[in-house]
Design an enzyme around this catalytic site. Sequence first.
Site, PDB file in Angstrom:
ATOM      1  N   LEU A 100      60.124 -27.136-121.334  1.00 10.71           N
ATOM      2  CA  LEU A 100      60.176 -28.557-121.006  1.00 10.71           C
ATOM      3  C   LEU A 100      61.561 -29.028-121.442  1.00 10.71           C
ATOM      4  CD1 LEU A 100      56.744 -29.861-122.369  1.00 10.71           C
ATOM      5  CD2 LEU A 100      57.464 -29.850-119.980  1.00 10.71           C
ATOM      6  N   ASP A 101      62.209 -29.863-120.630  1.00  9.18           N
ATOM      7  CA  ASP A 101      63.529 -30.317-121.056  1.00  9.18           C
ATOM      8  C   ASP A 101      63.405 -31.211-122.287  1.00  9.18           C
ATOM      9  OD1 ASP A 101      63.324 -33.137-120.257  1.00  9.18           O
ATOM     10  OD2 ASP A 101      63.374 -32.380-118.209  1.00  9.18           O
ATOM     11  N   ALA A 102      64.511 -31.444-122.965  1.00  8.89           N
ATOM     12  CA  ALA A 102      64.488 -32.138-124.250  1.00  8.89           C
ATOM     13  C   ALA A 102      63.909 -33.536-124.146  1.00  8.89           C
ATOM     14  CB  ALA A 102      65.899 -32.192-124.838  1.00  8.89           C
ATOM     15  N   SER A 104      61.539 -34.514-122.090  1.00  3.37           N
ATOM     16  CA  SER A 104      60.133 -34.488-121.708  1.00  3.37           C
ATOM     17  C   SER A 104      59.257 -34.169-122.909  1.00  3.37           C
ATOM     18  CB  SER A 104      59.896 -33.445-120.605  1.00  3.37           C
ATOM     19  OG  SER A 104      60.614 -33.780-119.437  1.00  3.37           O
ATOM     20  N   ARG A 246      61.419 -28.496-116.699  1.00  7.49           N
ATOM     21  CA  ARG A 246      60.858 -29.503-115.803  1.00  7.49           C
ATOM     22  C   ARG A 246      61.356 -30.867-116.206  1.00  7.49           C
ATOM     23  NH1 ARG A 246      58.382 -24.618-116.895  1.00  7.49           N
ATOM     24  NH2 ARG A 246      57.198 -23.937-115.133  1.00  7.49           N
TER      25      ARG A 246
END
Length: 246
Positions: A100-102, A104, A246
């Site tokens: 998961l991107d930072a 999110s 994502r």
Amino acid sequence: MRLSRYLAHGGVSSRRAAEELIRAGRVTVGGETVTDPARDVGEHSGVAFDGAPVRPAPRTVVYVLNKPRGVVSTAKDTHGRRTVVELVRTPARIYPVGRLDADSTGLILLTDDGELANRLTHPRFEVPKTYLATVARPPVREHELRKLREGVQLDDGRTTPARVRRISPTQLEITIHEGRKRQIRRMLDAVGHPVKELQRIAFGPLRLTDLAEGASRRLTPAEVEQLRRYAPDRGGAGGRAPRARR
């Protein structure tokens, strides 16, 4: 589990090489030579290679974590940012399943089983991942929902159909089976509704439920088996799956 996988987890060889060793007649189960790599075995089956007992494969460890914003989905970070691995207290050597991107938040899995992780993220198995997106420029209109459901043209190709449910004028629940980089954010950008907040709320059969932000728990053996059924072992997933944000 399959005999070839048991040998691989027991440190005899890679799974593919184990299949050849089995077919060559070098493996016994309960004192009898077995040449079928798909033979089902367990820790009490008496598996031996060239006469030497093979220790049982270690039990897979899988944790579910509710990732906070600002935490990165890697085992280590060269910029000194906090990682998801640091949030899970365990003696096992674990790493995240996908990313998961930072910015999110939400459900991310961590495991010490590389094979399971690869199958869960490989496009071949189409393991569903569900997100709750809070978007700008509401409301999201019907024709925009239809685009998301049918597939959106991105710079790396058209997305596969997604399940999309409008929860409120500013919130959508979106389920995808792909793993492209920042896919949900790019899909919503493409229909004119940039993401303000993004939370993953489900991965395969698992849902975030009441796990507090930053908290984690170890999955039960039954839950791990549920994950395996979503991405069953079919003799390899055709290569290492890409790690996607994502």
